[in-house]
Design a protein around this motif. Structure first.
Motif, PDB file in Angstrom:
ATOM      1  N   ASP A 128      36.297  35.203  22.548  1.00 46.48           N
ATOM      2  CA  ASP A 128      35.317  36.002  23.296  1.00 46.48           C
ATOM      3  C   ASP A 128      35.227  35.604  24.765  1.00 46.48           C
ATOM      4  O   ASP A 128      34.596  36.291  25.555  1.00 46.48           O
ATOM      5  CB  ASP A 128      33.928  35.872  22.662  1.00 46.48           C
ATOM      6  CG  ASP A 128      33.878  36.458  21.271  1.00 46.48           C
ATOM      7  OD1 ASP A 128      34.698  37.358  20.980  1.00 46.48           O
ATOM      8  OD2 ASP A 128      33.029  36.021  20.477  1.00 46.48           O
ATOM      9  N   ILE A 129      35.828  34.484  25.140  1.00 52.95           N
ATOM     10  CA  ILE A 129      35.771  33.992  26.515  1.00 52.95           C
ATOM     11  C   ILE A 129      37.087  34.313  27.212  1.00 52.95           C
ATOM     12  O   ILE A 129      38.160  33.988  26.708  1.00 52.95           O
ATOM     13  CB  ILE A 129      35.505  32.475  26.552  1.00 52.95           C
ATOM     14  CG1 ILE A 129      34.168  32.166  25.883  1.00 52.95           C
ATOM     15  CG2 ILE A 129      35.521  31.962  27.982  1.00 52.95           C
ATOM     16  CD1 ILE A 129      33.892  30.689  25.736  1.00 52.95           C
ATOM     17  N   ALA A 130      36.984  34.954  28.376  1.00 49.51           N
ATOM     18  CA  ALA A 130      38.173  35.278  29.170  1.00 49.51           C
ATOM     19  C   ALA A 130      38.043  34.620  30.539  1.00 49.51           C
ATOM     20  O   ALA A 130      36.945  34.417  31.044  1.00 49.51           O
ATOM     21  CB  ALA A 130      38.316  36.785  29.329  1.00 49.51           C
ATOM     22  N   VAL A 131      39.169  34.300  31.159  1.00 52.78           N
ATOM     23  CA  VAL A 131      39.138  33.655  32.471  1.00 52.78           C
ATOM     24  C   VAL A 131      39.249  34.670  33.606  1.00 52.78           C
ATOM     25  O   VAL A 131      39.053  34.314  34.761  1.00 52.78           O
ATOM     26  CB  VAL A 131      40.250  32.597  32.621  1.00 52.78           C
ATOM     27  CG1 VAL A 131      40.032  31.453  31.651  1.00 52.78           C
ATOM     28  CG2 VAL A 131      41.611  33.203  32.425  1.00 52.78           C
ATOM     29  N   TYR A 132      39.524  35.923  33.283  1.00 52.51           N
ATOM     30  CA  TYR A 132      39.778  36.949  34.294  1.00 52.51           C
ATOM     31  C   TYR A 132      39.197  38.264  33.786  1.00 52.51           C
ATOM     32  O   TYR A 132      39.451  38.653  32.652  1.00 52.51           O
ATOM     33  CB  TYR A 132      41.293  37.073  34.486  1.00 52.51           C
ATOM     34  CG  TYR A 132      41.734  37.905  35.645  1.00 52.51           C
ATOM     35  CD1 TYR A 132      41.753  37.378  36.929  1.00 52.51           C
ATOM     36  CD2 TYR A 132      42.161  39.210  35.459  1.00 52.51           C
ATOM     37  CE1 TYR A 132      42.181  38.134  37.989  1.00 52.51           C
ATOM     38  CE2 TYR A 132      42.588  39.973  36.520  1.00 52.51           C
ATOM     39  CZ  TYR A 132      42.603  39.423  37.790  1.00 52.51           C
ATOM     40  OH  TYR A 132      43.021  40.166  38.848  1.00 52.51           O
ATOM     41  N   ALA A 133      38.404  38.944  34.614  1.00 48.96           N
ATOM     42  CA  ALA A 133      37.744  40.188  34.197  1.00 48.96           C
ATOM     43  C   ALA A 133      38.680  41.385  34.305  1.00 48.96           C
ATOM     44  O   ALA A 133      39.292  41.611  35.342  1.00 48.96           O
ATOM     45  CB  ALA A 133      36.514  40.443  35.056  1.00 48.96           C
ATOM     46  N   VAL A 134      38.801  42.123  33.218  1.00 45.73           N
ATOM     47  CA  VAL A 134      39.589  43.357  33.197  1.00 45.73           C
ATOM     48  C   VAL A 134      38.747  44.415  32.528  1.00 45.73           C
ATOM     49  O   VAL A 134      38.239  44.182  31.435  1.00 45.73           O
ATOM     50  CB  VAL A 134      40.908  43.166  32.413  1.00 45.73           C
ATOM     51  CG1 VAL A 134      41.675  44.469  32.319  1.00 45.73           C
ATOM     52  CG2 VAL A 134      41.770  42.096  33.065  1.00 45.73           C
ATOM     53  N   PRO A 135      38.541  45.564  33.124  1.00 46.20           N
ATOM     54  CA  PRO A 135      39.033  45.994  34.434  1.00 46.20           C
ATOM     55  C   PRO A 135      38.181  45.408  35.562  1.00 46.20           C
ATOM     56  O   PRO A 135      37.041  45.027  35.354  1.00 46.20           O
ATOM     57  CB  PRO A 135      38.882  47.509  34.377  1.00 46.20           C
ATOM     58  CG  PRO A 135      37.738  47.746  33.472  1.00 46.20           C
ATOM     59  CD  PRO A 135      37.798  46.632  32.452  1.00 46.20           C
ATOM     60  N   ASN A 136      38.762  45.364  36.751  1.00 50.11           N
ATOM     61  CA  ASN A 136      38.060  44.893  37.942  1.00 50.11           C
ATOM     62  C   ASN A 136      38.378  45.826  39.097  1.00 50.11           C
ATOM     63  O   ASN A 136      39.056  46.825  38.929  1.00 50.11           O
ATOM     64  CB  ASN A 136      38.441  43.445  38.256  1.00 50.11           C
ATOM     65  CG  ASN A 136      39.920  43.272  38.449  1.00 50.11           C
ATOM     66  OD1 ASN A 136      40.547  43.987  39.220  1.00 50.11           O
ATOM     67  ND2 ASN A 136      40.512  42.326  37.730  1.00 50.11           N
ATOM     68  N   SER A 137      37.892  45.486  40.299  1.00 53.78           N
ATOM     69  CA  SER A 137      38.058  46.383  41.447  1.00 53.78           C
ATOM     70  C   SER A 137      39.430  46.268  42.110  1.00 53.78           C
ATOM     71  O   SER A 137      39.707  46.970  43.073  1.00 53.78           O
ATOM     72  CB  SER A 137      36.956  46.131  42.470  1.00 53.78           C
ATOM     73  OG  SER A 137      37.057  44.815  42.969  1.00 53.78           O
ATOM     74  N   GLY A 138      40.278  45.377  41.640  1.00 60.03           N
ATOM     75  CA  GLY A 138      41.632  45.282  42.184  1.00 60.03           C
ATOM     76  C   GLY A 138      41.803  44.144  43.159  1.00 60.03           C
ATOM     77  O   GLY A 138      41.474  43.004  42.865  1.00 60.03           O
ATOM     78  N   GLY A 139      42.293  44.468  44.350  1.00 59.20           N
ATOM     79  CA  GLY A 139      42.646  43.457  45.340  1.00 59.20           C
ATOM     80  C   GLY A 139      41.507  42.565  45.780  1.00 59.20           C
ATOM     81  O   GLY A 139      41.692  41.364  45.966  1.00 59.20           O
TER      82      GLY A 139
END
Length: 96
Positions: A58-69
């Motif tokens: 349940d824990i992720a190191v990077y948010a997806v989706p995100n705003s991009g650059g």
């Protein structure tokens, strides 16, 4: 000789970067998508989130989706500057 090594390394970096891509579902234009500030925070807590992700799916190191650059830039700054990544390389070693 050093120039040929540099040219070879640069060519390898360019070749590998040509393979990099991001899926369209990974970037969102929604106002609620994580942006620069969330990326900065996620980069800062990266070491703790990574350890947590080893024990929980349940824990992720990077948010997806995100705003991009902008999210990527914030994440990079959080990992390198706030997380101390750049401080480790700048400390001088005492020779004895």
């Amino acid at each position: 000789m050093p120039f040929s090594r540099l040219a070879c390394a640069l060519g390898l970096v360019l070749l590998l970067s040509a393979c990099a891509s991001q899926i369209d579902a990974g970037v969102s234009d929604a106002a609620s998508a994580p942006g620069f500030w969330w990326g900065l925070w996620h980069g800062f807590i990266f070491p703790f989130a990574w350890i947590g992700s080893l024990f929980s799916s349940d824990i992720a190191v990077y948010a997806v989706p995100n705003s991009g650059g902008w999210y990527d830039f914030g994440f990079f700054l959080g990992v390198t500057v706030l997380g101390g990544g750049s401080a480790f390389g700048s400390k001088s070693r005492k020779r004895g």
